[in-house]
Enzyme design. Structure first.
Site, mmCIF file in Angstrom:
data_model
loop_
_atom_site.group_PDB
_atom_site.id
_atom_site.type_symbol
_atom_site.label_atom_id
_atom_site.label_comp_id
_atom_site.label_asym_id
_atom_site.label_seq_id
_atom_site.Cartn_x
_atom_site.Cartn_y
_atom_site.Cartn_z
ATOM 1 N N THR A 120 12.040 24.619 -21.515
ATOM 2 C CA THR A 120 12.802 24.941 -22.726
ATOM 3 C C THR A 120 13.452 23.693 -23.322
ATOM 4 O O THR A 120 13.942 22.828 -22.597
ATOM 5 C CB THR A 120 13.871 25.984 -22.407
ATOM 6 O OG1 THR A 120 13.243 27.148 -21.861
ATOM 7 C CG2 THR A 120 14.643 26.379 -23.650
ATOM 8 N N GLY B 34 11.283 21.809 -16.288
ATOM 9 C CA GLY B 34 11.796 21.470 -17.611
ATOM 10 C C GLY B 34 10.845 21.906 -18.705
ATOM 11 O O GLY B 34 9.975 21.134 -19.127
ATOM 12 N N THR C 73 11.919 36.484 -23.521
ATOM 13 C CA THR C 73 12.840 37.500 -24.007
ATOM 14 C C THR C 73 12.175 38.880 -24.037
ATOM 15 O O THR C 73 10.948 39.005 -23.922
ATOM 16 C CB THR C 73 13.296 37.162 -25.438
ATOM 17 O OG1 THR C 73 12.149 37.209 -26.302
ATOM 18 C CG2 THR C 73 13.950 35.788 -25.497
ATOM 19 N N SER C 74 12.991 39.907 -24.234
ATOM 20 C CA SER C 74 12.444 41.260 -24.355
ATOM 21 C C SER C 74 11.457 41.347 -25.508
ATOM 22 O O SER C 74 10.434 42.058 -25.421
ATOM 23 C CB SER C 74 13.583 42.269 -24.564
ATOM 24 O OG SER C 74 14.381 42.374 -23.407
ATOM 25 N N ILE D 117 18.057 24.218 -17.888
ATOM 26 C CA ILE D 117 17.148 24.035 -16.765
ATOM 27 C C ILE D 117 17.870 24.322 -15.439
ATOM 28 O O ILE D 117 18.834 23.643 -15.079
ATOM 29 C CB ILE D 117 16.551 22.618 -16.752
ATOM 30 C CG1 ILE D 117 15.992 22.277 -18.144
ATOM 31 C CG2 ILE D 117 15.481 22.517 -15.678
ATOM 32 C CD1 ILE D 117 14.965 23.255 -18.683
ATOM 33 N N GLY E 198 39.117 51.286 -16.489
ATOM 34 C CA GLY E 198 39.896 50.056 -16.626
ATOM 35 C C GLY E 198 39.639 49.074 -15.502
ATOM 36 O O GLY E 198 39.649 47.856 -15.716
ATOM 37 N N GLU F 149 12.814 33.672 -18.773
ATOM 38 C CA GLU F 149 11.410 33.950 -18.423
ATOM 39 C C GLU F 149 10.704 34.773 -19.514
ATOM 40 O O GLU F 149 9.785 35.534 -19.245
ATOM 41 C CB GLU F 149 11.314 34.687 -17.075
ATOM 42 C CG GLU F 149 11.890 33.942 -15.894
ATOM 43 C CD GLU F 149 10.972 32.846 -15.387
ATOM 44 O OE1 GLU F 149 9.855 32.708 -15.913
ATOM 45 O OE2 GLU F 149 11.378 32.128 -14.459
#
Length: 400
Positions: A135, A133, A384-385, A166, A359, A382
């Protein structure tokens, strides 16, 4: 230089066989139903997937050796397993990745022997899962903005706050969640963050309803709330006030695992697109005969190969660091480079594969549609870019 051993390749074949026989026949239905297949987790445990980085005294194989002295488990082997599961389904892959990297690893790395003996055997066997836990609704990349608090009351910690997104936190077999919380303020005025183990079912600990997600429909993901949640003081994981540093180290390893997950996705897009380009015909010939399609498939091959090289270089550095032969700084830099490239390549790979399928790629009956939905989170989870680019820049010595 790094390379996969024959043992790793033999292990890959065993995991691929498991993924294709035990997982692949069911994933389309599980995805439609948003069903977490609890019954698969113990079978993954029986295969030894959760114990690859865990010593034998806790049920793992990290220090187990064969008759000729070869080590059975290491971090590279874990990445092989994650890649092969992710090649079949990203949700199952992240269940293993998070189960080890975010569930087992903090306890293994920072726990007391009593904590390890209490939690690790069931986690390694696949009888239980653990979450991490970190974020919060208002603290994602800014983990230092943690608002969850834990205060001492007698011989207990009392926790109040909330966590978001989580993984493995609300399954029928989730046994514990490691929670980061403010436990004080340092001399520099910054919050001191500590990590505390909160067993499932603890009064005041509520697992919220599962999220309605764009992808990873099979993965278990919840918000968590803590209201006067009381746990023993002995549930502190590692040193008080060192939780921030602990989670940064945890994320370094997790980024390599996410890279392995992305490798599996990109490899699958290459395989599906190659086969489709050979068998789908238009204007009297296979579409792969058209340069526009063949170049797209060639790009997928480039992405798959590059992703694998970066991922397994980082995994090799991690194993070498554990053996005392490489620095943590080298691992951290390689982890961010691998995670950044492989996650962005995976998103591009699903877009390309969907275009190759035309399609049909937009239809849920074809797996490329599921992988398309699953890919985007790889650029977010994990770190961000944008965070990875920041980390890489700092490793290059650029001003913070």
């Amino acid at each position: 230089m790094f390379e996969l051993s024959q043992d790793h390749e033999d292990f890959r074949a065993a995991v691929r066989d498991f993924a294709q026989s035990e997982v692949e026949p069911h994933v389309a239905q599980w995805d439609r139903d948003h069903h977490f297949p609890t019954e698969v987790v113990p079978r993954m445990g029986e295969l030894g997937l959760f114990g690859l980085v865990v010593p034998t005294e806790y049920g793992g194989s990290a220090d187990e050796q064969t008759s000729d002295g070869r080590v059975v488990g290491d971090f590279t082997a874990l990445c092989v397993a994650i890649e092969e599961l992710g090649r079949v389904d990203q949700s199952i892959g992240i269940t293993l990745s998070a189960g080890v990297g975010l569930g087992i690893n903090p306890i293994l790395t920072y726990g007391t022997d009593e904590q390890k003996q209490t939690w690790l055997p069931d986690l390694v066997a696949g009888r239980a899962l653990a979450g991490f836990g970190l974020t919060e609704p208002d603290a994602g990349s800014d983990a230092g903005g943690t608002r969850t608090r834990a205060v001492r009351d007698g011989e207990d910690w009392v926790i109040d706050g909330a966590k978001a997104f989580i993984t493995n936190s609300g399954t029928d077999i989730t046994s514990v969640v490691t929670v980061t919380a403010r436990t004080g303020t340092g001399e520099d005025g910054r919050p001191q963050i500590s990590a505390i183990l909160v067993p499932s079912g603890t009064p005041g600990f509520t697992v919220e309803a599962p999220y309605d997600k764009l992808g990873w429909h099979i993965s278990d993901t919840h918000g968590l709330t803590f209201a006067g949640c009381r746990v023993p003081e002995a549930n502190l994981l590692g040193e008080e006030g060192r939780g921030f540093r602990q989670f940064l180290k945890t994320l370094d390893d997790g980024r390599i695992a996410i890279s392995a997950l992305a490798c599996g996705l990109t490899q699958r897009m290459l395989e599906l697109s190659t086969e489709y380009a050979k068998t789908r015909t238009a204007f009297g010939r296979p579409i792969g005969a058209n340069q526009g399609v063949s170049f797209q498939v060639a790009d997928l091959a480039l992405m798959a190969e590059t992703s694998r090289v970066l991922t397994y270089k980082a995994a090799w550095l991690k194993d070498e660091h554990d053996r005392g032969r490489r620095s943590a700084t080298e691992v951290a830099k390689a982890a961010s480079i691998a995670k950044l490239y492989t996650s962005e390549a995976a998103v591009s790979a699903t877009r390309i594969a969907t275009q190759v399928f035309g399609g049909n790629g937009f239809m849920e009956e074809y797996p490329v549609a599921r992988f398309y939905r699953d890919a985007k989170i790889l650029e977010i989870g994990e770190g961000t870019s944008e965070v990875q680019r920041m980390v890489i820049a700092r490793h290059l010595g650029l001003p913070a």
